[in-house]
Write an enzyme that holds these catalytic residues in place. Structure first.
Site, short mmCIF file in Angstrom:
data_model
loop_
_atom_site.label_atom_id
_atom_site.label_comp_id
_atom_site.label_asym_id
_atom_site.label_seq_id
_atom_site.Cartn_x
_atom_site.Cartn_y
_atom_site.Cartn_z
CG ASP A 124 8.93 0.69 12.56
OD1 ASP A 124 9.24 1.39 11.57
OD2 ASP A 124 8.13 -0.26 12.47
CG ASP A 156 0.83 4.22 4.45
OD1 ASP A 156 -0.34 4.01 4.09
OD2 ASP A 156 1.50 3.41 5.11
CG ASP A 206 -0.20 -0.38 2.48
OD1 ASP A 206 0.94 0.05 2.66
OD2 ASP A 206 -0.78 -1.11 3.30
#
Ligand code: ATP
Ligand code: MG
Length: 459
Positions: free
Chosen positions: A153, A73, A71
């Site tokens: 992260d 983002d 996907d």
């Protein structure tokens, strides 16, 4: 991504923590043709309205690796309200952090405003933004792109594709780490895992899926912090385990989870019955995951229920035996009690939505029913909506247990001799996020149960 940044980085000093490194348009291989049309529309519109707009995270990482992103983002300095004003097809979501979802039919582009530092999150002295274990509880302050990158992260996830000039901006050495196939947490690993223990299983997921090596400092605290996963809501862990096991690299992911001591906190009972992971239950899980990976590679459907049935089969068999030996129950009662018990305990760590757990039960119950071959029973069983999954499960068991070979072959032959038109998979199965059911053929529609005429209230 052969050498997409080599020239640039050999000429450049080692990047300092967080310091951005920019790859100009000609220095990387990302082309707009590889980006979804809808993501581009969002990026362009934000840009035209005067905002910064970037493709961010996994999408950029995967494009640089030459992979197809799952996907796309988008990250921007526009606030959710400003985004909403720009897009009529926009919905604001999220309580913990407000995000915009721009909807194009079924395709959703997630647009997030740059996030700021957590220590600014909470000005109210009476409410702590961290738990006693250091876990982040609140998270809703906007910031700069640098701050946004710092909150991410892994360094390879702190990558931004800038629609203004088609450059890629990598923070915290992310571009270099990606080229070295190295997975490195941003910041102090122990602090980052304590903030969000799910990052430990994300480390394993990215390592297995993308073939990255977890760096020594990033892997060092995992073993001792693994028990913190117990504090994560079971529903979130259900979503995470789907991504762990149903992304096509389930076996490798599982092995790494075991290696880092992350499997036991997720599936305590399964871990218990298989000792060091090498007994037949451990091998059974590996076989189920191999099978799942192969199905995904062939674009066949898989259901989370089948996998959960396999993961928890060891505890169910072990407990059934214990209820028979110690509780003096017959096999059927012991088995029913064991399935309730095992599922009841499992959902406390990793949830299993009912639409899947009912199929898990079906698959398990079919194992006993498949042993009954006399009279009309086998014909009736062929009509069972989950027959195919139960039969597949039997085949898998037979691979490890030679005593089941004859039974499995009998059912294979029986189906060839008695072909049935198969009905469409049940609705619940179609809703499965990754793939649907372990059934490849359509099934014959089931007879509608006869309804008792309902008595009218006022009759
Ligand atoms: P995938 O290919 O699985 O979608 P992804 O990197 O895009 O990988 P997502 O879960 O979609 O992973 O998250 C999008 C981005 O959000 C990540 O790349 C990362 O920058 C950030 N992110 C997600 N989860 C966390 C987390 N727990 N802590 C910090 N940053 C996170
Ligand atoms: Mg993603």
């Amino acid at each position: 991504m052969a050498g997409f940044c080599r020239k640039l980085l050999t000429r450049q000093q080692e990047a300092l923590p967080l310091q951005p490194v920019v790859l100009e348009r000609a220095q990387h291989g990302i082309s707009r043709r590889q980006i979804s049309e809808n993501a581009l529309k969002v990026l362009y519109r934000l840009n035209k309205a005067g905002f910064d707009a970037y493709l961010v995270g996994g999408g950029v990482r995967d494009l640089l690796l030459g992979r197809l992103p799952k996907d796309f983002d988008v990250s921007t300095n526009a606030t959710p309200d400003q985004i909403k004003q720009l897009f009529s097809n926009c919905r604001l979501v999220g309580r913990r952090f407000r995000l915009a979802h721009v909807l194009f039919g079924r395709d959703v582009i997630e647009v997030a405003t740059f996030r700021g530092h957590h220590h600014q999150v909470n000005t109210n002295k009476n409410v702590s933004s961290q738990s006693s274990e250091g876990m982040l509880l609140r998270d809703n302050v906007y910031g700069t792109i640098e701050e946004d990158a710092e909150r991410r992260d892994f360094t390879v996830n702190a990558l931004y594709y800038n629609i203004a000039d088609f450059s890629v901006v990598g923070f915290a050495n992310g571009i270099k780490d990606l080229e070295a196939r190295r997975l490195e947490l941003i910041g102090d690993p122990e602090t980052r895992y304590r903030e969000d223990p799910v990052r430990m299983i994300r480390a394993v997921r990215f390592s297995a899926k993308l073939g990255l090596t977890i760096s020594p400092r990033t892997e060092a605290p995992i073993h001792s912090l693994a028990p913190l996963l117990a504090d994560i809501p079971a529903a979130r862990l259900f979503e995470e385990t789907l991504k762990l096991f149903l992304a096509g690299h389930g076996l490798e992911t599982y092995r790494q989870l075991q290696q880092y001591g992350l499997f036991a906190p997720l599936f305590p009972e399964a871990a218990e019955v298989m000792g060091a992971g090498k007994n037949r239950y451990g091998r059974f899980i590996e076989l189920a995951l191999t099978n799942t990976d192969e199905r995904i590679a062939q674009d066949m459907r898989v259901t989370p229920a089948f996998l959960y049935a396999a993961l928890l089969w060891g505890p169910v068999e072990t407990r059934t035996q214990a209820f028979m030996n110690e509780g003096g129950l017959n096999h059927y009662d012991a088995f029913m009690l064991a399935t309730d018990d095992v599922l009841g305990r499992q959902v406390k760590t990793v949830a299993i939505p009912r639409r899947f757990s009912s199929v898990v039960r079906d698959i398990w119950q079919l194992q006993d029913r498949l042993t009954k071959r006399s009279g009309k029973r086998p014909h009736r069983l062929l009509e069972h909506p989950k027959f195919r999954a139960g039969y597949d499960f039997l085949l898998l068991r037979a691979e490890l247990d030679p005593r089941l070979k004859e039974l499995a072959e009998w059912w294979t032959d029986f189906q060839v001799a008695n072909p049935v038109e198969r009905q469409q998979p049940a609705r619940g199965a179609q809703e499965a996020p990754a793939h649907a059911a372990n059934e490849s053929e359509p099934r014959k529609p089931r007879k509608r149960p006869r309804r008792r005429p309902r008595r009218k209230k006022d009759a």
